[in-house]
Design a protein around this motif. Structure first.
Motif, PDB file in Angstrom:
ATOM      1  N   ALA A 187     -11.139  33.088 -18.894  1.00 38.23           N
ATOM      2  CA  ALA A 187      -9.935  33.099 -18.060  1.00 38.23           C
ATOM      3  C   ALA A 187      -9.528  34.537 -17.712  1.00 38.23           C
ATOM      4  N   PHE A 188      -9.599  35.434 -18.697  1.00 38.01           N
ATOM      5  CA  PHE A 188      -9.278  36.844 -18.445  1.00 38.01           C
ATOM      6  C   PHE A 188     -10.219  37.421 -17.388  1.00 38.01           C
ATOM      7  N   GLU A 189     -11.511  37.171 -17.556  1.00 37.80           N
ATOM      8  CA  GLU A 189     -12.505  37.687 -16.610  1.00 37.80           C
ATOM      9  C   GLU A 189     -12.277  37.126 -15.211  1.00 37.80           C
ATOM     10  N   ALA A 190     -12.000  35.844 -15.107  1.00 32.01           N
ATOM     11  CA  ALA A 190     -11.757  35.223 -13.802  1.00 32.01           C
ATOM     12  C   ALA A 190     -10.498  35.791 -13.148  1.00 32.01           C
ATOM     13  N   ALA A 191      -9.443  35.978 -13.934  1.00 34.49           N
ATOM     14  CA  ALA A 191      -8.189  36.516 -13.408  1.00 34.49           C
ATOM     15  C   ALA A 191      -8.341  37.939 -12.892  1.00 34.49           C
ATOM     16  N   HIS A 192      -9.253  38.698 -13.499  1.00 37.95           N
ATOM     17  CA  HIS A 192      -9.416  40.113 -13.133  1.00 37.95           C
ATOM     18  C   HIS A 192     -10.665  40.394 -12.305  1.00 37.95           C
ATOM     19  N   GLY A 193     -11.494  39.391 -12.082  1.00 42.29           N
ATOM     20  CA  GLY A 193     -12.699  39.579 -11.268  1.00 42.29           C
ATOM     21  C   GLY A 193     -13.730  40.487 -11.906  1.00 42.29           C
ATOM     22  N   VAL A 194     -13.879  40.391 -13.235  1.00 47.16           N
ATOM     23  CA  VAL A 194     -14.847  41.218 -13.960  1.00 47.16           C
ATOM     24  C   VAL A 194     -15.590  40.368 -14.981  1.00 47.16           C
ATOM     25  N   VAL A 195     -16.700  40.902 -15.470  1.00 45.74           N
ATOM     26  CA  VAL A 195     -17.381  40.371 -16.650  1.00 45.74           C
ATOM     27  C   VAL A 195     -17.412  41.521 -17.638  1.00 45.74           C
ATOM     28  N   LEU A 196     -16.820  41.310 -18.788  1.00 47.92           N
ATOM     29  CA  LEU A 196     -16.770  42.366 -19.797  1.00 47.92           C
ATOM     30  C   LEU A 196     -18.176  42.695 -20.284  1.00 47.92           C
ATOM     31  N   PRO A 197     -18.457  43.973 -20.526  1.00 46.86           N
ATOM     32  CA  PRO A 197     -19.779  44.345 -21.046  1.00 46.86           C
ATOM     33  C   PRO A 197     -19.933  43.937 -22.515  1.00 46.86           C
ATOM     34  N   GLU A 198     -21.155  43.596 -22.868  1.00 54.42           N
ATOM     35  CA  GLU A 198     -21.493  43.291 -24.261  1.00 54.42           C
ATOM     36  C   GLU A 198     -21.699  44.592 -25.032  1.00 54.42           C
ATOM     37  N   PRO A 199     -21.490  44.635 -26.317  1.00 56.04           N
ATOM     38  CA  PRO A 199     -21.090  43.563 -27.202  1.00 56.04           C
ATOM     39  C   PRO A 199     -19.576  43.359 -27.272  1.00 56.04           C
ATOM     40  N   TYR A 200     -18.817  44.142 -26.495  1.00 56.18           N
ATOM     41  CA  TYR A 200     -17.355  44.011 -26.517  1.00 56.18           C
ATOM     42  C   TYR A 200     -16.922  42.594 -26.143  1.00 56.18           C
ATOM     43  N   ARG A 201     -17.581  42.005 -25.169  1.00 54.71           N
ATOM     44  CA  ARG A 201     -17.230  40.668 -24.691  1.00 54.71           C
ATOM     45  C   ARG A 201     -17.283  39.653 -25.839  1.00 54.71           C
TER      46      ARG A 201
END
Length: 185
Positions: free
Chosen positions: A35-49
């Motif tokens: 939901a966070f990624e969709a709301a902000h239009g990003v995909v968090l980088p791994e391994p942080y995601r």
């Protein structure tokens, strides 16, 4: 630095470094991360995601000095009068910029500063005195950690100088958990 896939050994090391043993209770969960990624239009980088989804979303046990803030949070000293952050806009830098020493007049530099602080990054936390750690989520430096302060912005990792740490979230955490100073080169 692998920003597309989280290695199980890295996740175990992150869990140990932050002292998380709550079976993921302090994590966001995949639904919230998506939901966070969709709301902000990003995909968090791994391994942080995977870290925020399965291990913890923020921690008082560092890094940085004042703790790791949650993915949707900002440090207490960030200020309420800042521009709206746009994570989907590309982070504008690919090399260090010490605007404090930039010979251009402030009027020329000022409009360039807000995107450095507010575009394409998740703020991981602060070491105090306006020194913030950012994980870049969009643009050519996606997956890299940057130190951004009132004086300038510097990419973090051995290939950029100033440190012996590996690049990315994992390298940043490893360096901290080994008890090394941030800038040890």
């Amino acid at each position: 630095m692998n920003i597309e896939h989280a290695h199980p050994d890295d996740l175990a090391e992150l869990r140990a470094a932050f002292g998380v043993d709550d079976a993921g209770e302090s994590a966001l969960g995949w639904e919230e991360v998506n939901a966070f990624e969709a709301a902000h239009g990003v995909v968090l980088p791994e391994p942080y995601r995977t870290f925020v989804a399965e291990i913890t979303d923020g921690s008082f046990s560092g890094p940085p000095d004042h703790g790791l803030v949650g993915v949707a949070e900002l440090p207490d000293d960030w200020g309420d009068d800042r521009p709206v952050r746009t994570l989907s806009a590309p982070f504008p830098l690919t090399e260090a910029w010490l605007w404090e020493d930039d010979p251009r007049p402030y009027e020329e530099i000022a409009p360039l500063l807000a995107p450095v602080f507010d575009h394409g990054s998740v703020v991981l936390g602060t070491d105090g005195c306006g020194m913030y750690w950012h994980l870049i989520v969009t643009g050519p430096h996606r997956g890299h950690i940057w130190n951004i302060s009132g004086e300038g912005a510097t990419p973090y990792g051995a290939e950029f100088g100033h440190t012996t740490a590996d690049s990315g979230f994992m390298g940043w955490v490893r360096h901290w958990s080994a008890g090394k100073p941030w800038f040890d080169a």
